[in-house]
Design an enzyme around this catalytic site. Structure first.
Site, short mmCIF file in Angstrom:
data_model
loop_
_atom_site.label_atom_id
_atom_site.label_comp_id
_atom_site.label_asym_id
_atom_site.label_seq_id
_atom_site.Cartn_x
_atom_site.Cartn_y
_atom_site.Cartn_z
N HIS A 109 -5.41 37.04 58.67
CA HIS A 109 -5.36 37.56 60.29
C HIS A 109 -5.69 36.05 60.87
O HIS A 109 -6.57 35.36 60.70
CB HIS A 109 -6.75 38.58 60.42
CG HIS A 109 -8.15 38.19 59.77
ND1 HIS A 109 -8.22 38.59 58.45
CD2 HIS A 109 -9.09 37.82 60.43
CE1 HIS A 109 -9.57 37.90 58.27
NE2 HIS A 109 -10.20 37.75 59.22
N HIS A 111 -7.58 34.96 64.51
CA HIS A 111 -8.64 35.25 65.54
C HIS A 111 -7.73 34.90 66.73
O HIS A 111 -7.66 33.57 66.79
CB HIS A 111 -10.00 34.71 65.35
CG HIS A 111 -10.69 35.38 64.21
ND1 HIS A 111 -11.70 36.37 64.11
CD2 HIS A 111 -10.55 35.16 62.84
CE1 HIS A 111 -12.30 36.71 63.12
NE2 HIS A 111 -11.52 35.97 62.21
P1 AMP Z 1 -13.11 36.95 58.97
O1 AMP Z 1 -14.44 36.39 58.67
O2 AMP Z 1 -12.01 35.98 59.44
O3 AMP Z 1 -12.62 37.81 57.80
O4 AMP Z 1 -13.39 37.96 60.08
C1 AMP Z 1 -13.17 39.53 59.93
C2 AMP Z 1 -13.19 39.93 61.37
O5 AMP Z 1 -12.67 41.47 61.23
C3 AMP Z 1 -14.41 39.94 61.74
O6 AMP Z 1 -14.44 39.47 62.96
C4 AMP Z 1 -14.86 41.55 61.93
O7 AMP Z 1 -15.51 41.79 63.20
C5 AMP Z 1 -13.53 42.01 61.98
N1 AMP Z 1 -13.25 43.38 61.51
C6 AMP Z 1 -13.92 44.11 60.36
N2 AMP Z 1 -13.57 45.29 60.43
C7 AMP Z 1 -12.89 45.77 61.31
C8 AMP Z 1 -12.28 47.03 61.88
N3 AMP Z 1 -12.41 48.13 61.18
N4 AMP Z 1 -11.76 46.92 63.01
C9 AMP Z 1 -11.78 45.80 63.69
N5 AMP Z 1 -12.08 44.75 63.46
C10 AMP Z 1 -12.80 44.35 62.04
#
Ligand code: AMP
Ligand code: ZN
Length: 152
Positions: A109, A111
């Site tokens: 993903h 950001h």
């Molecule tokens: P990463 O550390 O790059 O894997 O970031 C994962 C991101 O996903 C974090 O910023 C979380 O806040 C976000 N996240 C986790 N679960 C959800 C969800 N169900 N809906 C939206 N964002 C999420």
């Protein structure tokens, strides 16, 4: 609302695959056949958005050409629009690729984090650890190794 997803494009127990399937709610802001973008549930800034390929892949390097093309096209299109929607002054766009880089959700993903003058945040350079002190020879060696890894 649940929707049918080709099982070969999904991974069991992946929270982002569950969002793609509609089994977990999300504040979706953009969707195509290949990608979906939704607000981060724990935002670092107003408008913090995640853009993901619909087909499950953990690492950015695991994406096929169709998925990576669609993902980066969406990031390119969405970044200025998100900034404008929240009246931001800039944005950081980044990927945590692998646990060592802070990846918590094992579905690739991007950001998009809107930034505001004086918001107290930092540039993307702040994600690195202790800076290595590399000599010119060491930099040459790194460049050679990377070139060989890319070009074979
Ligand atoms: P990463 O550390 O790059 O894997 O970031 C994962 C991101 O996903 C974090 O910023 C979380 O806040 C976000 N996240 C986790 N679960 C959800 C969800 N169900 N809906 C939206 N964002 C999420
Ligand atoms: Zn997934």
């Amino acid at each position: 609302m649940s929707r049918a997803v080709d099982p070969s494009r999904m991974s069991d127990d992946c929270i982002f695959c569950s969002i793609v399937a509609g089994d977990i709610p999300a504040r979706t802001v953009h969707e195509t056949d290949e990608v979906i973008a939704f607000l981060d549930a724990n935002p670092l800034a107003r408008g913090h958005t995640l853009v993901i390929p619909k087909a499950h892949a953990k690492h950015i390097g695991d994406l096929n050409e169709t998925a990576s093309g669609a993902l980066f096209a969406a990031v390119t299109e969405l970044t200025p629009r998100i900034q404008s929607a929240v009246d931001a002054d800039g944005a950081n766009v980044g990927i945590n690729d692998g646990e060592a880089a802070g990846q918590e959700v094992p579905h690739a993903h991007v950001h998009i984090i809107p930034r505001f003058e004086g918001d107290g945040g930092a540039p993307i350079h702040a994600v690195g650890g202790k800076r290595p002190n590399l000599s010119d020879d060491e930099l040459d060696e790194v460049a050679t190794a990377v070139t060989a890894a890319i070009d074979g």
